[in-house]
Every structure is written in C-alpha cells, then in structure tokens.
Write a protein that holds these residues in place. Structure first.
Motif, PDB file in Angstrom:
ATOM      1  N   ASP A 298     -40.953 -31.939 -14.056  1.00 47.36           N
ATOM      2  CA  ASP A 298     -40.970 -33.300 -14.577  1.00 47.36           C
ATOM      3  C   ASP A 298     -39.672 -33.499 -15.360  1.00 47.36           C
ATOM      4  O   ASP A 298     -39.348 -32.717 -16.243  1.00 47.36           O
ATOM      5  N   MET A 299     -38.943 -34.542 -15.042  1.00 47.54           N
ATOM      6  CA  MET A 299     -37.629 -34.733 -15.662  1.00 47.54           C
ATOM      7  C   MET A 299     -37.715 -34.866 -17.176  1.00 47.54           C
ATOM      8  O   MET A 299     -36.909 -34.310 -17.910  1.00 47.54           O
ATOM      9  N   LYS A 300     -38.711 -35.616 -17.624  1.00 44.21           N
ATOM     10  CA  LYS A 300     -38.810 -35.845 -19.067  1.00 44.21           C
ATOM     11  C   LYS A 300     -39.121 -34.556 -19.782  1.00 44.21           C
ATOM     12  O   LYS A 300     -38.616 -34.283 -20.862  1.00 44.21           O
ATOM     13  N   LYS A 301     -39.976 -33.757 -19.162  1.00 37.45           N
ATOM     14  CA  LYS A 301     -40.321 -32.480 -19.777  1.00 37.45           C
ATOM     15  C   LYS A 301     -39.090 -31.598 -19.853  1.00 37.45           C
ATOM     16  O   LYS A 301     -38.862 -30.914 -20.849  1.00 37.45           O
ATOM     17  N   LEU A 302     -38.303 -31.638 -18.792  1.00 40.61           N
ATOM     18  CA  LEU A 302     -37.091 -30.830 -18.760  1.00 40.61           C
ATOM     19  C   LEU A 302     -36.179 -31.220 -19.926  1.00 40.61           C
ATOM     20  O   LEU A 302     -35.684 -30.362 -20.669  1.00 40.61           O
ATOM     21  N   VAL A 303     -35.976 -32.523 -20.084  1.00 39.45           N
ATOM     22  CA  VAL A 303     -35.088 -32.951 -21.167  1.00 39.45           C
ATOM     23  C   VAL A 303     -35.712 -32.634 -22.525  1.00 39.45           C
ATOM     24  O   VAL A 303     -35.016 -32.278 -23.469  1.00 39.45           O
ATOM     25  N   ALA A 304     -37.050 -32.730 -22.607  1.00 40.84           N
ATOM     26  CA  ALA A 304     -37.707 -32.409 -23.874  1.00 40.84           C
ATOM     27  C   ALA A 304     -37.458 -30.952 -24.244  1.00 40.84           C
ATOM     28  O   ALA A 304     -37.092 -30.642 -25.375  1.00 40.84           O
ATOM     29  N   TYR A 305     -37.633 -30.068 -23.261  1.00 45.70           N
ATOM     30  CA  TYR A 305     -37.378 -28.658 -23.570  1.00 45.70           C
ATOM     31  C   TYR A 305     -35.917 -28.418 -23.879  1.00 45.70           C
ATOM     32  O   TYR A 305     -35.570 -27.636 -24.759  1.00 45.70           O
ATOM     33  N   SER A 306     -35.046 -29.113 -23.166  1.00 41.96           N
ATOM     34  CA  SER A 306     -33.624 -28.911 -23.461  1.00 41.96           C
ATOM     35  C   SER A 306     -33.314 -29.410 -24.874  1.00 41.96           C
ATOM     36  O   SER A 306     -32.455 -28.858 -25.556  1.00 41.96           O
ATOM     37  N   SER A 307     -34.060 -30.425 -25.350  1.00 45.24           N
ATOM     38  CA  SER A 307     -33.873 -30.873 -26.735  1.00 45.24           C
ATOM     39  C   SER A 307     -34.213 -29.764 -27.707  1.00 45.24           C
ATOM     40  O   SER A 307     -33.503 -29.546 -28.691  1.00 45.24           O
ATOM     41  N   ILE A 308     -35.309 -29.073 -27.423  1.00 45.15           N
ATOM     42  CA  ILE A 308     -35.705 -27.993 -28.333  1.00 45.15           C
ATOM     43  C   ILE A 308     -34.618 -26.933 -28.368  1.00 45.15           C
ATOM     44  O   ILE A 308     -34.233 -26.434 -29.432  1.00 45.15           O
ATOM     45  N   ALA A 309     -34.086 -26.611 -27.186  1.00 43.59           N
ATOM     46  CA  ALA A 309     -33.033 -25.606 -27.128  1.00 43.59           C
ATOM     47  C   ALA A 309     -31.798 -26.070 -27.898  1.00 43.59           C
ATOM     48  O   ALA A 309     -31.203 -25.304 -28.661  1.00 43.59           O
ATOM     49  N   HIS A 310     -31.450 -27.335 -27.736  1.00 44.09           N
ATOM     50  CA  HIS A 310     -30.260 -27.826 -28.435  1.00 44.09           C
ATOM     51  C   HIS A 310     -30.465 -27.861 -29.937  1.00 44.09           C
ATOM     52  O   HIS A 310     -29.544 -27.634 -30.708  1.00 44.09           O
ATOM     53  N   MET A 311     -31.693 -28.183 -30.344  1.00 43.27           N
ATOM     54  CA  MET A 311     -31.950 -28.201 -31.788  1.00 43.27           C
ATOM     55  C   MET A 311     -31.905 -26.799 -32.363  1.00 43.27           C
ATOM     56  O   MET A 311     -31.715 -26.606 -33.550  1.00 43.27           O
ATOM     57  N   GLY A 312     -32.093 -25.802 -31.493  1.00 42.83           N
ATOM     58  CA  GLY A 312     -31.921 -24.430 -31.940  1.00 42.83           C
ATOM     59  C   GLY A 312     -30.522 -24.195 -32.489  1.00 42.83           C
ATOM     60  O   GLY A 312     -30.345 -23.457 -33.463  1.00 42.83           O
ATOM     61  N   PHE A 313     -29.533 -24.845 -31.900  1.00 38.14           N
ATOM     62  CA  PHE A 313     -28.164 -24.715 -32.423  1.00 38.14           C
ATOM     63  C   PHE A 313     -28.046 -25.300 -33.818  1.00 38.14           C
ATOM     64  O   PHE A 313     -27.293 -24.809 -34.647  1.00 38.14           O
ATOM     65  N   VAL A 314     -28.777 -26.384 -34.038  1.00 38.07           N
ATOM     66  CA  VAL A 314     -28.717 -27.009 -35.362  1.00 38.07           C
ATOM     67  C   VAL A 314     -29.248 -26.035 -36.408  1.00 38.07           C
ATOM     68  O   VAL A 314     -28.590 -25.762 -37.418  1.00 38.07           O
ATOM     69  N   MET A 439     -30.933 -30.009 -12.046  1.00 31.96           N
ATOM     70  CA  MET A 439     -31.630 -31.298 -11.988  1.00 31.96           C
ATOM     71  C   MET A 439     -30.716 -32.349 -11.369  1.00 31.96           C
ATOM     72  O   MET A 439     -31.153 -33.146 -10.530  1.00 31.96           O
ATOM     73  N   VAL A 440     -29.443 -32.333 -11.755  1.00 29.98           N
ATOM     74  CA  VAL A 440     -28.500 -33.300 -11.183  1.00 29.98           C
ATOM     75  C   VAL A 440     -28.474 -33.155  -9.677  1.00 29.98           C
ATOM     76  O   VAL A 440     -28.545 -34.134  -8.922  1.00 29.98           O
ATOM     77  N   LYS A 441     -28.415 -31.914  -9.246  1.00 31.84           N
ATOM     78  CA  LYS A 441     -28.351 -31.669  -7.798  1.00 31.84           C
ATOM     79  C   LYS A 441     -29.594 -32.222  -7.105  1.00 31.84           C
ATOM     80  O   LYS A 441     -29.515 -32.911  -6.095  1.00 31.84           O
ATOM     81  N   ARG A 442     -30.745 -31.919  -7.676  1.00 31.27           N
ATOM     82  CA  ARG A 442     -31.976 -32.291  -6.986  1.00 31.27           C
ATOM     83  C   ARG A 442     -32.254 -33.792  -7.033  1.00 31.27           C
ATOM     84  O   ARG A 442     -32.842 -34.358  -6.126  1.00 31.27           O
ATOM     85  N   VAL A 443     -31.851 -34.422  -8.155  1.00 33.39           N
ATOM     86  CA  VAL A 443     -32.192 -35.835  -8.305  1.00 33.39           C
ATOM     87  C   VAL A 443     -31.110 -36.743  -7.738  1.00 33.39           C
ATOM     88  O   VAL A 443     -31.397 -37.682  -7.000  1.00 33.39           O
ATOM     89  N   TYR A 444     -29.862 -36.459  -8.082  1.00 30.42           N
ATOM     90  CA  TYR A 444     -28.812 -37.428  -7.787  1.00 30.42           C
ATOM     91  C   TYR A 444     -28.056 -37.109  -6.509  1.00 30.42           C
ATOM     92  O   TYR A 444     -27.663 -37.999  -5.776  1.00 30.42           O
TER      93      TYR A 444
END
Lengths: 504, 479
Positions: A298-314, A439-444
């Motif tokens: 699910d695209m939204k889930k993917l971005v949600a998890y990537s948000s968690i990963a990015h916030m790890g940097f914070v 995701m870019v490859k598969r969607v776009y």
C-alpha cells in the motif's frame, strides 16, 4: 515583537476564530467555507512571514514574547515566544496549511464546513504548541489538537477509520499524561510552570531519569519511535490526504520539538545516561523500519513507514551530542548533528507532505492505494510523473534536494560519534533508495498497466500549483539551506550548552 | 438555667427555603388544578430567593449558631450556591421530562425542594445530629422521587434497592457516629477534633468509629466496593431524578465528607487516609474498566461517575487545604458536566423513547450537528481533555496528590483516565462516524432546553479557557 503587536497570539487565534466561524456559518455553504479557510490560511501565512523578517538570529533568547497571568493560583501564564528552534516549525505549519486547504478543494464533498473548520482550528492549536513557553499552556495545545484530528480521521477517513482514529487518540493521550505528571513534579521543584524556569533548575539524577522517561514516552509516541510507532501506519492509511499531510508534516515534528525543548535542556544528565536508548531505538527505526517499508504493498503505508525511518534521523541527530563530546572532547562537533536533525524535520515536513499529496492525487482518480493497481502512470500523466519522481528522489535523499542535507549532516555526525552508528545510519542511503525507487518503478514507470491507468487525467491547475510550490521548497532547501541554518544557529548553540551542562 | 435565643441569621437561606417549600406544598394542592405550571414557577422563584439570600450575605468568615451545631462559612456558601444554581437547571430539565414521560406532578418539585433543603443542611452541619438530619431529609426525598413512576417496574426496583442499601449505609454511619460519640463524649465537630487531639479518647474505639463512618460515607458517594446500587438506580430512575442524584446530591455528599473527615476527624487523618486510598484505587479502576462495556448511556454515566468520585477523593487523600479545594472544584465541575450530559438525554427524550442508549446517538452529527458538537464538548470535558474545564479539575487533584507525595497514585489515576477516555470517545465516535438508523433531523423538545443545553456545554469550554476565577474562589474559601 513588531511595534508591540501580539503576532504569536494572532497566528494562534486567527485560524481558530476563522475555523469557528466556518463551523457556525458554513452549513451548506461550501464555497464560503472553502474560500474563508483559504483566505484565513493565506493571511496567517503572510502574518507568520513577519516572524521570519523581523527575527533576530544573533540571539538564542525568546523573541516576540507575550506574557500575561492566566491562572494566578498556580502561577500559570499565557506565555508565548519563539526562538530559532520553533520559528521555522511555525512557518512550516502555516505554509503546509495552505496546501492542505487547497488539496481538499474538490475532493471533500461531505460536510465541508466541518472539515475546513477542523483543519483551521487544528492549525491554531499546532502553532500554539510551538509557541507556548508555559508547560501547562503547551499541554493544553498539545492535547486539544487531538480533538479535531480525531474527528478528521474518523469522519473522512477510509474503511477502518474508526479503529485507526481511536488508536491514534489513545496512544497519544497515553503518552502525554505522563508528561503532565512530570510537569506537575517540576512545578513543585521550581515553583512555576514556565519552561524556561524548568531549563534553569537543578535536579537530582534519579528525578531526572524519571522525568526523562515520562517525556520519552510522550514524545516517542508522537515522533513516533520504534516500538510505539504502530499507530502511525494505521492513522496514515485511514486518514484523508490532508489529514496524512498534517500528521506527517507537522504533528510528528512535535515529538522532535519536544526533545529539544524539554528532554535535552531539562534533563541533560538523564539524557546523557540514557542516550544509548534513544540512539538504539532510532537506529532500529532507520534500518528495520526501512526494511518494513520495502515490504509494503500500500503506497500510503510505505510512505508512513518511510516517515518513521526518516524521523529516526531526527532523534538520533539530537542525541548524538553526548557521544561526540566523549570522543572529540567538544560539543562543537555535535552542532552538525543537531542542525541536521532540525533541517531534517523541516525537510521531512515538505517531502512527506508532498508524498502524501501525490498519493492523494492518484487516490482521488483511482480510489485505490495498492501499488499493484498502478504501472506506467508517467505515460499518461507526464507532469505528475515529473513531480512524483522529484519528490521520490528527495525522499531517497538525493543530493540537491532537501532530503539530502539533513540526512547527510546527521550521518556525518554519527560517524564522528561512533563508526557503527554511522554505518547503520548510512544504510538508509541504500534501503531508503530501494523502497522509494522500487515504488517509483512499479507505479510510475514501465508500460501502462491497465485501462483505468490509461484513462487518468494529468494534474489540474490547482494540483499543479500545489506540487510546484512544494517542489520549489524542496529544491531550494536542498541547494541553499544556509538561511534556515542561520536562523537556528544561536539557538542550537545554546541548546548544546544546556544539554551538556550538568544540572546535578 | 438560662436560655439564650440563638442567632438565626446564618441559617436564613435554609429557613427561607423551608418556609417557601411548605407554602408551595400546600399551595400546590390548591392551584395545580387550574395552573399547570404554577408549582414549577414557584419552585424556581423559591430557589432564586434562596440564592439571593445567600449572595446578599455571603460568608467571609466562619459563624457558628444553634449552640455550635450549624456553621456558615464561605466553603459552605459556595457549595450551596452551586447546589441552588444546578437545581434550577435540574428543575428546568425535569419539567420537560415529566411532560414527555406523562407523569407531570407538582409533588416532584416540592419533594425536590425538600431534598435541596436537606442538602443545604448537610453542607452547613456542624454536628453529627444535624448532619444526619440533613442526610435523611435529602435521602427520603430521593427515595420517593425514584419511586414516583409507580407503573414502571425498573423504577420500583431501583427505588427499593436504593432504599434498602441507603438504609444499610445510614445504619453503618450511625453506628460509626455512636462509637465516635462513645469515645469522645461529643457530637460537635470542633469539640470532637479537640478531644481527639488531646489524646484522651480510646484509640481502638475511634478507629472502629472511623471505619464505619467512612463506609457510610462511601456508600452515599457510591464508591467501590459500595457502588453496586449506583448503576441500577441511575438506570432505573426517571432521568430527571438521575440528574438530581448525579449532580446536586453529589455536591452535598462531598460537603458531608469534608465536614466529617476534615472538621471532626482531622486527628485521625492517618486512619481515614488509608481507607480512602483503598476506596480511591478501587473506584478508579472499576470506574474505568466496567464502564467500557456499557451500552446504556445512563449506566455509562453512573459508572463513569464512580471513576469521577475516585478522582475527587484524590484531593481528600492529599489531606491539606489545597487538596480539599481541588476536590471541591472537582465536584463542582463534575456536577456541571453531568448536568449537561443528563440534560442532553432529557432534551432529546420523547414519549416514545428515553434516548438513553448510546446507539440512540448514532449519526447525531447528521441529525443535529449543533447538539452533536455540544455533546462532544461534554464528553471531552469528562475525559479531561483540554481546553475543557474537566481537564483543569483533573490537573488540580493530580497536582495536589503529587505534592502530598503520592506520585504513584497520580500515575495510576492518569492511566485510568486514559482508559476512561475510550468510552467517552466511543460516544463521540457513535455521533460523528456512524450512520444514523433514522436520518430525520432531531431537535430538543423545546427551544428553552436547546438554549439550556447549549449554554451549559459552552460553559465547559468557556470555563476551560478562563478557569482562573473558579479556582481562586475555591482555593480562597479553604485557605
């Protein structure tokens, strides 16, 4: 303060009053509700620009201060002010708000006035969180914000919206009540609820550790950090697009903001003792959650998890300071990590907002978020494809976009602290690129997958303007982050002094 | 033996209320045939007069009269004023309710007035006999009110349950009082405190006395483990009477608790504090957990009321003036919030439906979005979410209990608050996220009730934005 004008109060109350007006007068008058929301948002944004233009970046002390007695029995003040840490976040909020309102323009058809009203009120409350300097006032804004968000997810969300919104509310509420008890404890030690008084107050180590843990629960839920992150994918997937944008772009930042405003300055010794905990959880978020993101369909889930990963940097960027002081002997080296974390917050605000808006554009047309339902979108939506690839690259941390700056600074700082931290953090360059580009490859990319995709319309003018604005922001911050760094310079330096000065 | 005429001045509001109530009682039989609402208006007028009498001579310091058995102080006056104000609201809602339920009678109001008289006496009691007198005046009125709908089996069951358990509680209370009297040879609160402080009383008898008195009070307050009657009575009683029991009577019960524990038994604080801690923990947990599965809104409010009393008792545990003030604010805020919640049910009740199931509120936002918003205010205030006043009430008791050194209790309390949030959220969820079974718009039974419900609910927000005056008022009264 500009000519004694209460600019922060204006920023808080203008949207709230606007929202209340929309709520009460906008019944069955959708265009009134939309236009009022848009104009009030624009007015708020313009007003917030004066914060930037008259901001004195040479000082770390609070600016635009407003202080008046609120509850005298307990020494609680209506006390507002911003420094270099909070001012950019307020601008991010007012900026995002305009896009949020615009993104819902033709999409929301049911009870438009309640939708717009909820977002306007939420905006005022979020600005209040960043501007409050009294801890009870802070807590009031922090909690009150949950109410409109609860309604937004639950009312305009997806299929499992009720489950998601209850989970969101209860997780956050559970986290924050401990913070409240900590505030009350601090009040009895210092005799005031002022956050700045908390900063200056000595505390024994045991008390610091308990307070630190109370703060950690509150902010870790909000950021969110592993293992209390599970509410986020649910909330994101179920929330309407604008709700996801506000969640990702602003609400998550409040957790990070909490660490720099409360944890580090109030409990520096406990932070030093327990920094390993935050660092470990952040590294898990970066690496493990990154892998989890890769497995999403699910695209939204993917971005949600990537948000968690990015916030790890914070979070890791903020807590590297103690290890850096230990290895290099000076806090100067930690500055990069801290500034990286702050930039990452702003940048993630733009990028995650953009990512969710992209998904929203697709969802509005196809009513599905499954990656497998798409393919070759770029062939039928060239403009959309252009922006999508740009934002995805930024999400993967491509140099020249804002995603690169913060992550790179944090990774450099991590290497300074400990090679292993650096190595694990740097895996994001691979993992992050992998899940995003896949995701870019598969969607776009590729051939047009099916007939529905073939019938897709490219961006309309409204969507184009939203995307273009965000694209400019992402690229600008990527190639020229200096103004932002300059604004927060003194405040970060001051924060590092506070964080490394023992309060025992 | 010389006889001194006591000063009647401190008791003027009670005397006036008794007089007016007696007049209304007689007059009701005469005019009720011709003017349907005469008794109602006379009742409101009587309350207005009593409220004015209270205000005109608002106590700033403590005055004792009737040989020290009756006290007038600002603590009592504030509570009395809120009892009067809330009662005026109760009667306004009750009239519409009784009309809808088709058992409108003048007696309802006269009985209600007698109950209020009992409450005022309880608030001002300064010896155990007066306290008992006030309690019984109130309780007898309520027993009768619960049973008023003679044809309804549930109401009769509730009434019987309430009466039997209430009598048991009173027995416990009297038993405890007799022991305290036996040990100290006085029933006067301040004298008893002196005797206990002097150490001349028998400790064992005193401890027994305290245990029974606390049990009796706990019964009346409806705290765990003496709570079993609360949900049944709340559900079975006509909503108007539930409203009466759940709001004004709670304030009076709190006053009773304060008078007994703090004014008569301050020397035994270690004893009653330990008891109250146990009761509080149980009430908080049971109130939070059992409420989760309720489908009837009145039952839900009954169980959540148990949790609220638990929060109130946190303030008593702190055992200092700050804590008592916080508890006082809590009970006032709770009474106002409960008035709004039950008032909402009454405003929507029809002859055909009591509107007391959670499911009745399905899709409320589609049927009447204004009322849904007001109910949202009420629910979030009960859950203790800022910026509603319920938040400050909770913060203050937690603050006091932390200051008194019971941080672990504060943590337990906030965790139960999170659990409780779930069932308030569930009501909001039903209103906003569910589709209505019947999507016809719904309006309150009368315009007057719509305004009343809106006003009280909005008050929760307004007080939440400006809580300072209420807090200062209560803190100063006990400083």
């Amino acid at each position: 303060m500009v000519f004694g004008f209460p600019i922060l109060s204006t920023l808080i109350w203008l949207p709230i009053i606007g929202g209340a007006l929309i709520l009460f007068l906008g019944r069955d008058r959708d265009s009134f509700a939309k236009w009022t929301a848009l104009w009030v948002s624009i007015a708020t944004f313009l007003a917030s620009l004066t914060l930037w233009t008259s901001f004195d970046s040479s000082t770390a002390s609070m600016q635009f201060v407003e202080k008046s007695m609120w509850i005298d029995q307990f020494n609680i003040y209506y006390y507002l002010g911003v420094d270099g840490l909070s001012m950019p976040l307020i601008l991010l909020t007012t900026f995002t708000q305009i896009l949020v309102i615009a993104s819902a323009w033709d999409v929301i058809k049911e009870r438009v006035e309640q939708y717009m009203g909820a977002f306007m009120i939420m905006q005022g409350l979020m600005i209040g969180v960043f501007a409050a300097l009294d801890s009870i006032l802070f807590y009031v804004f922090w909690e009150a914000m949950l109410v409109p968000m609860f309604i937004v997810i639950g009312k305009w969300g997806g299929k499992d919206r009720v489950y998601a919104t209850l989970k969101f509310f209860l997780y956050t509420f559970f986290g924050s009540v401990f913070m409240l008890v900590a505030f009350i404890y601090l009040y009895f030690q210092s005799g005031s609820f002022s956050i700045l008084d908390f900063h200056a107050m000595p505390l024994p180590l045991m008390a610091q550790i308990f307070i630190f843990l109370a703060f950690l629960i509150a902010f870790a839920v909000k950021v969110p950090m592993f293992p209390v992150h599970t509410w986020l994918p649910d909330a994101h997937v179920q929330a309407p697009t604008a709700g996801s944008v506000v969640l990702a772009a602003i609400m998550l930042k409040m957790g990070g903001y909490g660490f720099v405003r409360f944890s580090l300055p109030i409990t520096p010794d406990a932070s030093m003792t327990l920094d390993w905990l935050v660092i470990a959880l952040s590294l898990i978020a970066i690496f493990y959650i990154g892998l989890v993101a890769m497995a999403q369909s699910d695209m939204k889930k993917l971005v949600a998890y990537s948000s968690i990963a990015h916030m790890g940097f914070v979070t890791i960027g903020m807590f590297l300071v103690y290890d850096i002081v230990q290895t290099t002997g000076s806090a100067q080296g930690a500055k990069m990590g801290m500034e990286g974390a702050m930039i990452q917050m702003i940048s993630h605000g733009f990028i995650s907002g953009a990512m969710f808006l992209m998904i929203g554009v697709l969802y509005d047309r196809m009513h599905t978020r499954e990656i497998s339902s798409y393919g070759g979108v770029v062939n039928v939506m060239p403009w959309f494809g252009f922006f999508a690839v740009l934002f995805s690259m930024a999400n993967a941390g491509l140099p020249g976009t804002s995603g690169f700056v913060g992550e790179f600074m944090v990774i450099l700082a991590a290497f300074k602290a400990n090679v292993w931290y650096g190595l694990i953090a740097a895996t994001t360059l691979i993992v992050g690129a992998a899940y995003t580009l896949w995701m870019v490859k598969r969607v776009y990319l590729g051939p047009v997958a099916n007939e529905q995709v073939a019938k897709l319309q490219d961006l309309n003018r409204r969507e184009f303007v939203i995307m273009a604005t965000l694209a400019v922001a992402v690229v600008l911050l990527g190639v020229y982050p200096a103004p932002l760094i300059e604004v927060m310079h003194s405040s970060v330096a001051n924060l590092l002094i506070q964080a490394t000065t023992s309060k025992l | 033996m010389n006889f001194v005429i006591p000063s009647f001045l401190p008791a003027i509001p009670e005397i006036a209320l008794l007089t007016l109530t007696s007049i209304i009682l007689v007059a009701d039989t005469i005019w009720s045939k011709r003017h349907e609402f005469a008794t109602y208006y006379a009742t409101q007028f009587a309350l207005f007069i009593v409220g004015m009498l209270l205000l005109s001579n608002f106590a700033t310091e403590q005055t004792l009269t009737f040989s020290g058995s009756f006290v007038r102080d600002s603590f009592g006056d504030i509570l009395k004023l809120f009892i009067i104000l809330i009662s005026m609201g109760i009667f306004m809602f009750s009239r519409e309710y009784l009309l809808q339920a088709k058992f409108y009678r003048g007696e309802f109001f006269t009985l209600g007035l007698f109950g209020i008289l009992g409450m005022l006496v309880m608030v001002s009691a300064h010896n155990f006999i007066i306290l008992y007198l006030g309690l019984e005046i109130m309780s007898l009125a309520i027993y009768t009110l619960v049973a008023m709908r003679k044809s309804n089996g549930k109401a009769l069951e509730a009434s019987l349950k309430y009466f039997v358990l209430g009598a048991l509680a009173t027995g416990m209370l009297l038993y405890g009082i007799s022991m305290l009297y036996g040990a100290t040879a006085t029933i006067q609160f301040d004298e008893m405190a002196k005797v206990i402080a002097s150490g001349s009383a028998d400790d064992v008898v005193l401890s027994f006395g305290v245990v029974f008195v606390v049990i009796g009070l706990a019964f009346k307050l409806g705290t765990v483990p003496f709570h079993m009657w609360v949900p049944d009575v709340y559900e079975g009683a006509p909503t108007a009477v539930t409203l009466y029991m759940g709001t004004a009577a709670k304030i009076a019960a709190f006053a009773m608790l304060y008078r007994v524990l703090v004014e008569a038994l301050p020397g035994l604080v270690a004893d009653w504090q330990a008891l109250i801690i146990i009761i509080t923990i149980l009430s908080l947990i049971v109130g939070a957990v059992i409420t989760l599965v309720q489908e009837n809104l009145k039952r839900l409010l009954a169980y959540s009321g148990i949790a609220h009393i638990g929060f109130l008792l946190l303030g008593m545990i702190a055992a200092n003036p700050g804590g008592y003030s916080a508890a006082m604010i809590y009970v006032i805020v709770y009474a106002i919030t409960a008035l709004a919640a039950f008032g909402m049910i009454i405003a929507l009740a029809r002859t055909s439906s009591e509107f007391d199931m959670i499911a009745d509120f399905k899709g409320m936002n589609k049927r009447n979005s204004w009322l849904a918003l007001m109910m949202l205010f009420v629910m979030f205030s009960m859950a203790g979410i800022p910026p509603f006043i319920g938040f400050y009430a909770k913060v203050l008791v937690i603050e006091e209990v932390v200051q008194a050194g019971f941080t672990w209790l504060a943590i337990l309390a906030v965790v139960t608050a999170v659990i409780s949030a779930f069932y308030y959220l569930r009501v909001v969820k039903v209103m906003y996220f569910d589709e209505p079974d019947d999507s016809t718009p719904i309006e309150p039974v009368s315009r007057q009730l719509k305004w009343a419900v809106s006003f009280i609910s909005a008050l929760l927000l307004i007080l939440g934005l400006m809580p300072s005056s209420l807090i200062t008022l209560c803190y100063n009264s006990l400083a």
